[in-house]
Write an enzyme that holds these catalytic residues in place. Structure first.
Site, short mmCIF file in Angstrom:
data_model
loop_
_atom_site.label_atom_id
_atom_site.label_comp_id
_atom_site.label_asym_id
_atom_site.label_seq_id
_atom_site.Cartn_x
_atom_site.Cartn_y
_atom_site.Cartn_z
N HIS A 139 -41.27 -7.12 -33.46
CA HIS A 139 -41.37 -7.03 -34.91
C HIS A 139 -40.88 -5.67 -35.36
CE1 HIS A 139 -43.17 -6.96 -38.97
NE2 HIS A 139 -43.14 -8.27 -38.87
N GLU B 210 -44.13 -15.53 -35.78
CA GLU B 210 -43.27 -16.70 -35.62
C GLU B 210 -43.76 -17.64 -34.52
OE1 GLU B 210 -39.61 -14.89 -34.61
OE2 GLU B 210 -39.36 -13.91 -36.55
#
Length: 359
Positions: free
Chosen positions: A246, A301
């Site tokens: 991320h 995700e």
């Protein structure tokens, strides 16, 4: 100059705070764990939007007004022609969202909040050769979404799981789509235009377009015994492992755990979660070995894909479902930006050729 505006502060906000080092997300003064699985979509929207509109419906009236908003926007589904139905769901959604009138009041905000929840199930059904189902404004937001998509009532656990997801992704600092929405809002173009900008940015595979490929990865691996070889081959090719890493978090994304808990509370378990957990652990081990100097942890995700799959959303619609939740943040940030009254207009550094002298 900062590439990608890294570490550049572009706004002050009361809406959310992302602490990448500690792995903490605060939304309107509440830690994510105090909201996800505890409040509904309507309650989260009310929390985010309070103070930004003069005529926001109070208390339970907000849920009723949101239900009416779903009924009101359903008429736009009739404009879904064969050309749009053949396109990716997010492109069809963007076209339908563009049909909504721009504006800056609470009524506009409610229609924009309701629209992805109505349009996405309609698009999914039409792509399957089925007729869209009209909203039931008396139902809770997530329960109605699932009913409109599947043609049957959702269980309380399923509706709660979708609520958890929508709340979890409702806002996340100054991400790409939120920044896009604030830039457009700063021109005073209207909430609809700001939301369309956010949706267009969300479509990209480096932002909201990423969860779908997680399902592809899990399906291609097939079984736990294949995980290490498949993942190592992917990294050898230079592929990104979807669901890991991320831009902000240096530790595990707190949203991943919120969604993992929601999956566990669903009333069905096919073993898919246990399989995914095993793949996750294999991926994390390989990333630690191959990229020891990078903080690559599980992100939102990975478990987004598992949760939405369990709720029967097709993978190519995942970005649309993301938009159902993130529209809350786009609207709130748009109103906050307009309240500041400043047009966003950064500078650029010219690095092109010097002008030639006229002959």
């Amino acid at each position: 100059m900062s590439d990608g505006l890294e570490n550049v502060v572009a706004a002050q906000t009361v809406l959310s705070d992302v602490d990448g080092a500690a792995g903490q997300l605060v939304i309107r003064g509440h830690r994510l764990d105090d909201l996800a699985g505890r409040v509904t979509f309507a309650e989260a929207a009310q929390l985010m939007l309070t103070g930004f509109f003069d005529a926001l419906p109070p208390g339970d009236a907000f849920e009723a007004a949101l239900g009416q908003g779903r009924v009101d926007v359903f008429g736009e589904v009739a404009s879904l022609d064969e050309t749009l139905v053949r396109r990716a769901p997010v492109e069809a959604l963007r076209a339908l969202m563009a049909r909504l009138a721009d504006g800056d009041d609470a009524a506009t905000a409610l229609r924009l909040l309701a629209a992805p929840a109505v349009f996405t199930p309609a698009i999914i059904r039409l792509q399957r050769g089925l007729a869209p189902i009209m909203p039931d404004g008396r139902l809770g937001h997530s329960a109605d979404i699932l009913r409109m998509m599947r043609g049957e009532a959702a269980s309380p656990a399923q509706a709660a799981a979708l609520d958890t997801y929508l709340v979890t992704v409702c806002d996340h600092g100054l991400n790409a789509s939120t920044f896009a929405a604030r830039v457009v809002a700063s021109t005073q173009a209207g909430l609809g235009s700001a939301v369309l900008a956010g949706l267009s940015a969300l479509k990209g595979p480096l932002h909201g377009g990423a969860p779908g490929p997680v399902i592809d990865m899990l399906d291609q691996i097939g079984e736990v015994g294949n995980a290490r070889a498949w993942l190592e081959a992917a990294l050898q090719r230079g592929d990104r492992l979807m669901g890991f890493g991320h831009r902000v978090y240096r530790v595990r994304d707190p949203r991943a755990d919120a969604l993992k808990r929601a999956i566990r509370q669903l009333d069905t378990d096919s073993g898919r979660l246990a399989y995914a957990e095993a793949v996750e652990q294999a991926a994390l081990a390989i990333l630690r070995e191959r990229k020891p100097n990078r903080a690559l942890q599980t992100n939102v995700e990975f478990y987004t894909a598992l949760l939405l799959e369990a709720l029967a959303f097709p993978p190519d619609s995942f970005t649309c479902v993301f938009a159902m939740g993130r529209t809350i943040g786009w609207i709130a940030h748009a109103r906050e930006q307009v309240a500041g009254g400043r047009l966003i207009r950064p500078q650029s550094t010219y690095v092109g050729p010097a002008p030639r002298r006229a002959a």
